[in-house]
Motif scaffolding. Structure first.
Motif, PDB file in Angstrom:
ATOM      1  N   GLN A  67      71.312 123.821  32.284  1.00 33.17           N
ATOM      2  CA  GLN A  67      71.567 122.543  32.823  1.00 33.17           C
ATOM      3  C   GLN A  67      72.759 121.731  32.703  1.00 33.17           C
ATOM      4  O   GLN A  67      72.841 121.588  31.871  1.00 33.17           O
ATOM      5  CB  GLN A  67      70.318 121.577  32.802  1.00 33.17           C
ATOM      6  N   THR A  68      73.261 121.304  33.891  1.00 33.47           N
ATOM      7  CA  THR A  68      74.504 119.948  33.030  1.00 33.47           C
ATOM      8  C   THR A  68      73.559 118.950  32.844  1.00 33.47           C
ATOM      9  O   THR A  68      72.914 118.162  33.441  1.00 33.47           O
ATOM     10  CB  THR A  68      75.701 119.085  34.674  1.00 33.47           C
ATOM     11  N   LYS A  69      74.651 118.002  31.561  1.00 33.52           N
ATOM     12  CA  LYS A  69      74.063 117.294  31.164  1.00 33.52           C
ATOM     13  C   LYS A  69      75.256 116.590  31.204  1.00 33.52           C
ATOM     14  O   LYS A  69      76.239 116.816  30.039  1.00 33.52           O
ATOM     15  CB  LYS A  69      73.703 117.634  29.906  1.00 33.52           C
ATOM     16  N   LEU A  70      74.665 114.619  30.430  1.00 32.96           N
ATOM     17  CA  LEU A  70      76.444 113.882  30.254  1.00 32.96           C
ATOM     18  C   LEU A  70      76.006 113.792  29.234  1.00 32.96           C
ATOM     19  O   LEU A  70      75.598 113.526  28.362  1.00 32.96           O
ATOM     20  CB  LEU A  70      76.096 112.482  30.847  1.00 32.96           C
ATOM     21  N   LEU A  71      77.798 114.009  28.106  1.00 34.48           N
ATOM     22  CA  LEU A  71      77.235 113.756  26.845  1.00 34.48           C
ATOM     23  C   LEU A  71      78.183 112.330  26.969  1.00 34.48           C
ATOM     24  O   LEU A  71      77.741 110.952  26.074  1.00 34.48           O
ATOM     25  CB  LEU A  71      78.753 114.697  27.002  1.00 34.48           C
ATOM     26  N   ALA A  72      79.139 111.397  28.105  1.00 35.13           N
ATOM     27  CA  ALA A  72      79.956 110.438  27.695  1.00 35.13           C
ATOM     28  C   ALA A  72      80.406 110.002  29.116  1.00 35.13           C
ATOM     29  O   ALA A  72      80.979 110.916  30.187  1.00 35.13           O
ATOM     30  CB  ALA A  72      80.245 109.888  27.432  1.00 35.13           C
ATOM     31  N   ALA A  73      80.697 108.721  29.627  1.00 32.18           N
ATOM     32  CA  ALA A  73      81.007 108.397  31.095  1.00 32.18           C
ATOM     33  C   ALA A  73      82.398 106.898  30.632  1.00 32.18           C
ATOM     34  O   ALA A  73      81.442 106.694  29.907  1.00 32.18           O
ATOM     35  CB  ALA A  73      80.222 107.852  32.085  1.00 32.18           C
ATOM     36  N   HIS A  74      83.628 107.586  31.090  1.00 34.83           N
ATOM     37  CA  HIS A  74      84.088 106.115  30.917  1.00 34.83           C
ATOM     38  C   HIS A  74      84.688 105.650  31.753  1.00 34.83           C
ATOM     39  O   HIS A  74      84.566 106.287  32.897  1.00 34.83           O
ATOM     40  CB  HIS A  74      84.764 106.774  30.402  1.00 34.83           C
ATOM     41  N   GLY A  75      85.312 104.569  31.536  1.00 35.85           N
ATOM     42  CA  GLY A  75      85.847 103.609  33.778  1.00 35.85           C
ATOM     43  C   GLY A  75      86.531 102.337  32.787  1.00 35.85           C
ATOM     44  O   GLY A  75      86.682 102.383  31.439  1.00 35.85           O
ATOM     45  N   PRO A  76      86.704 101.760  33.440  1.00 33.76           N
ATOM     46  CA  PRO A  76      87.946 100.966  33.847  1.00 33.76           C
ATOM     47  C   PRO A  76      88.441 100.495  31.852  1.00 33.76           C
ATOM     48  O   PRO A  76      87.039  99.255  31.608  1.00 33.76           O
ATOM     49  CB  PRO A  76      88.031 100.238  34.561  1.00 33.76           C
ATOM     50  N   GLY A  77      88.901 100.264  31.001  1.00 31.16           N
ATOM     51  CA  GLY A  77      89.412 100.033  30.260  1.00 31.16           C
ATOM     52  C   GLY A  77      89.182 100.728  29.249  1.00 31.16           C
ATOM     53  O   GLY A  77      89.029  99.876  27.900  1.00 31.16           O
ATOM     54  N   GLU A  78      88.377 102.131  29.207  1.00 33.54           N
ATOM     55  CA  GLU A  78      87.931 102.721  28.517  1.00 33.54           C
ATOM     56  C   GLU A  78      89.165 104.111  27.822  1.00 33.54           C
ATOM     57  O   GLU A  78      89.819 104.236  28.934  1.00 33.54           O
ATOM     58  CB  GLU A  78      86.858 102.844  28.606  1.00 33.54           C
ATOM     59  N   LEU A  79      88.934 103.852  26.513  1.00 33.70           N
ATOM     60  CA  LEU A  79      90.187 104.884  26.306  1.00 33.70           C
ATOM     61  C   LEU A  79      88.869 106.186  25.838  1.00 33.70           C
ATOM     62  O   LEU A  79      88.334 106.637  25.222  1.00 33.70           O
ATOM     63  CB  LEU A  79      91.006 104.773  25.014  1.00 33.70           C
ATOM     64  N   PHE A  80      89.525 107.443  26.135  1.00 36.19           N
ATOM     65  CA  PHE A  80      89.344 108.942  26.326  1.00 36.19           C
ATOM     66  C   PHE A  80      90.219 110.080  25.913  1.00 36.19           C
ATOM     67  O   PHE A  80      91.354 109.978  26.166  1.00 36.19           O
ATOM     68  CB  PHE A  80      87.650 108.854  26.752  1.00 36.19           C
ATOM     69  N   GLY A  81      89.870 111.148  24.784  1.00 39.85           N
ATOM     70  CA  GLY A  81      90.896 112.369  24.984  1.00 39.85           C
ATOM     71  C   GLY A  81      90.852 112.524  23.265  1.00 39.85           C
ATOM     72  O   GLY A  81      90.180 112.611  22.469  1.00 39.85           O
ATOM     73  N   ALA A  82      91.368 113.234  23.327  1.00 41.04           N
ATOM     74  CA  ALA A  82      91.926 113.748  21.623  1.00 41.04           C
ATOM     75  C   ALA A  82      92.554 112.910  20.565  1.00 41.04           C
ATOM     76  O   ALA A  82      93.659 111.868  20.943  1.00 41.04           O
ATOM     77  CB  ALA A  82      92.728 115.235  21.509  1.00 41.04           C
ATOM     78  N   PHE A  83      91.742 112.075  20.016  1.00 45.06           N
ATOM     79  CA  PHE A  83      91.668 111.343  18.749  1.00 45.06           C
ATOM     80  C   PHE A  83      91.568 111.109  17.415  1.00 45.06           C
ATOM     81  O   PHE A  83      90.803 111.609  17.506  1.00 45.06           O
ATOM     82  CB  PHE A  83      91.726 109.644  19.830  1.00 45.06           C
ATOM     83  N   PRO A  84      92.086 111.676  16.631  1.00 45.97           N
ATOM     84  CA  PRO A  84      93.562 110.497  15.707  1.00 45.97           C
ATOM     85  C   PRO A  84      94.656 111.926  15.823  1.00 45.97           C
ATOM     86  O   PRO A  84      95.981 112.105  15.960  1.00 45.97           O
ATOM     87  CB  PRO A  84      93.966 109.629  15.034  1.00 45.97           C
ATOM     88  N   HIS A  85      93.894 113.102  16.064  1.00 47.62           N
ATOM     89  CA  HIS A  85      94.619 114.540  16.230  1.00 47.62           C
ATOM     90  C   HIS A  85      94.293 115.167  16.997  1.00 47.62           C
ATOM     91  O   HIS A  85      93.493 115.044  17.966  1.00 47.62           O
ATOM     92  CB  HIS A  85      94.353 115.191  15.004  1.00 47.62           C
ATOM     93  N   GLU A  86      95.195 116.466  17.229  1.00 47.52           N
ATOM     94  CA  GLU A  86      94.619 117.583  18.604  1.00 47.52           C
ATOM     95  C   GLU A  86      93.211 118.031  17.997  1.00 47.52           C
ATOM     96  O   GLU A  86      92.995 118.018  16.973  1.00 47.52           O
ATOM     97  CB  GLU A  86      95.792 118.201  18.820  1.00 47.52           C
ATOM     98  N   ARG A  87      92.507 118.322  19.189  1.00 47.66           N
ATOM     99  CA  ARG A  87      91.055 118.956  18.819  1.00 47.66           C
ATOM    100  C   ARG A  87      90.298 119.652  19.897  1.00 47.66           C
ATOM    101  O   ARG A  87      90.802 119.779  21.377  1.00 47.66           O
ATOM    102  CB  ARG A  87      90.697 118.320  18.244  1.00 47.66           C
ATOM    103  N   LEU A  88      89.413 120.980  19.148  1.00 41.46           N
ATOM    104  CA  LEU A  88      89.187 121.845  20.834  1.00 41.46           C
ATOM    105  C   LEU A  88      87.691 120.345  21.416  1.00 41.46           C
ATOM    106  O   LEU A  88      87.195 119.284  21.265  1.00 41.46           O
ATOM    107  CB  LEU A  88      88.063 122.681  20.325  1.00 41.46           C
ATOM    108  N   VAL A  89      87.944 120.263  23.124  1.00 39.94           N
ATOM    109  CA  VAL A  89      87.187 119.615  23.958  1.00 39.94           C
ATOM    110  C   VAL A  89      85.726 119.714  24.370  1.00 39.94           C
ATOM    111  O   VAL A  89      85.927 121.266  23.812  1.00 39.94           O
ATOM    112  CB  VAL A  89      88.148 119.894  24.871  1.00 39.94           C
ATOM    113  N   ILE A  90      84.840 119.509  23.860  1.00 37.08           N
ATOM    114  CA  ILE A  90      83.910 119.985  23.421  1.00 37.08           C
ATOM    115  C   ILE A  90      83.282 119.834  24.781  1.00 37.08           C
ATOM    116  O   ILE A  90      81.216 119.855  24.835  1.00 37.08           O
ATOM    117  CB  ILE A  90      82.275 118.992  21.893  1.00 37.08           C
ATOM    118  N   SER A  91      83.457 119.028  25.901  1.00 35.25           N
ATOM    119  CA  SER A  91      83.070 119.486  27.396  1.00 35.25           C
ATOM    120  C   SER A  91      84.265 118.796  28.546  1.00 35.25           C
ATOM    121  O   SER A  91      85.506 119.109  28.068  1.00 35.25           O
ATOM    122  CB  SER A  91      81.909 117.792  27.189  1.00 35.25           C
TER     123      SER A  91
END
Length: 217
Positions: A67-91
């Motif tokens: 089943q699909t599970k929610l790990l996190a959700a991001h809305g206005p003013g929030e930052l997400f992605g690879a930081f501080p280095h490139e990395r494998l995407v986990i979702s």
């Protein structure tokens, strides 16, 4: 979004000067994504950061039960992605409704942080707020009923003005609240019948915030 609005948003988000906001703006691209667009797939090499201006993105994973599970959700003013280095995407990163973002490569953001200390300070505040939001959601999953989680998410997404535009997709809202679409639909319909919310094709409006808050149990 015109350049003035873009600079104002960056100044606000990062608590930085107009000059520093200008450097961020020059390094970032304004991009709009549509409902169910996928920004990244699980297992990809992530090399970008996204700053949300409008809309919401969900980080979804497939559980051991399939089943699909929610790990996190991001809305206005929030930052997400690879930081501080490139990395494998986990979702998978999936757009809910529509999404407007400022997009920057991880390498460019890292370079900017080395040049501008105040941008780094602003970034730490953004990440601190997001950390607290994650803890709030974890606590809600443990302590609230399914309906209570739906109502808490409505309050969170509506913000101070009590409006969500466009109205939330029920399936996505239910996933955020870690419940089923059917439960989410029944919970929203119950609010409409009681006159606590009003929704149409353009928006969902909370008519009585106090009554909705009382249902967050």
């Amino acid at each position: 979004m015109d350049i003035a609005d873009r600079l104002a948003a960056l100044e606000s988000f990062f608590a930085c000067s107009p000059a520093e906001a200008g450097k961020l703006s020059d390094a970032m691209a304004f991009v709009t994504y549509h409902h169910k667009d996928i920004l990244a797939h699980q297992g990809d090499v992530g090399a970008k950061l996204w700053l949300v201006l409008e809309g919401r993105a969900q980080l979804q994973i497939i559980g051991i039960d399939g089943q699909t599970k929610l790990l996190a959700a991001h809305g206005p003013g929030e930052l997400f992605g690879a930081f501080p280095h490139e990395r494998l995407v986990i979702s998978d990163v999936v757009v809910q409704n529509r999404l407007s973002v400022l997009e920057i490569t991880t390498a460019k953001m890292t370079a900017l942080l080395q040049e501008e200390a105040r941008i780094g300070s602003g970034l730490s505040k953004i990440l601190g707020r997001q950390y607290n939001a994650v803890l709030d959601r974890m606590a809600a999953r443990i302590t609230l009923t399914a309906n209570g989680r739906i109502y808490a998410e409505l309050l969170h997404e509506a913000g101070d003005d009590g409006r969500i535009s466009p109205p939330p997709v029920i399936a996505a809202l239910a996933l955020t609240a870690q419940t089923t679409r059917e439960t989410g639909s029944r919970a929203i319909n119950a609010l409409e019948r009681r006159g606590i919310i009003r929704r149409d094709d353009e928006q969902l409006e909370i008519i009585s915030k106090s009554l909705l808050e009382e249902l967050v149990v």
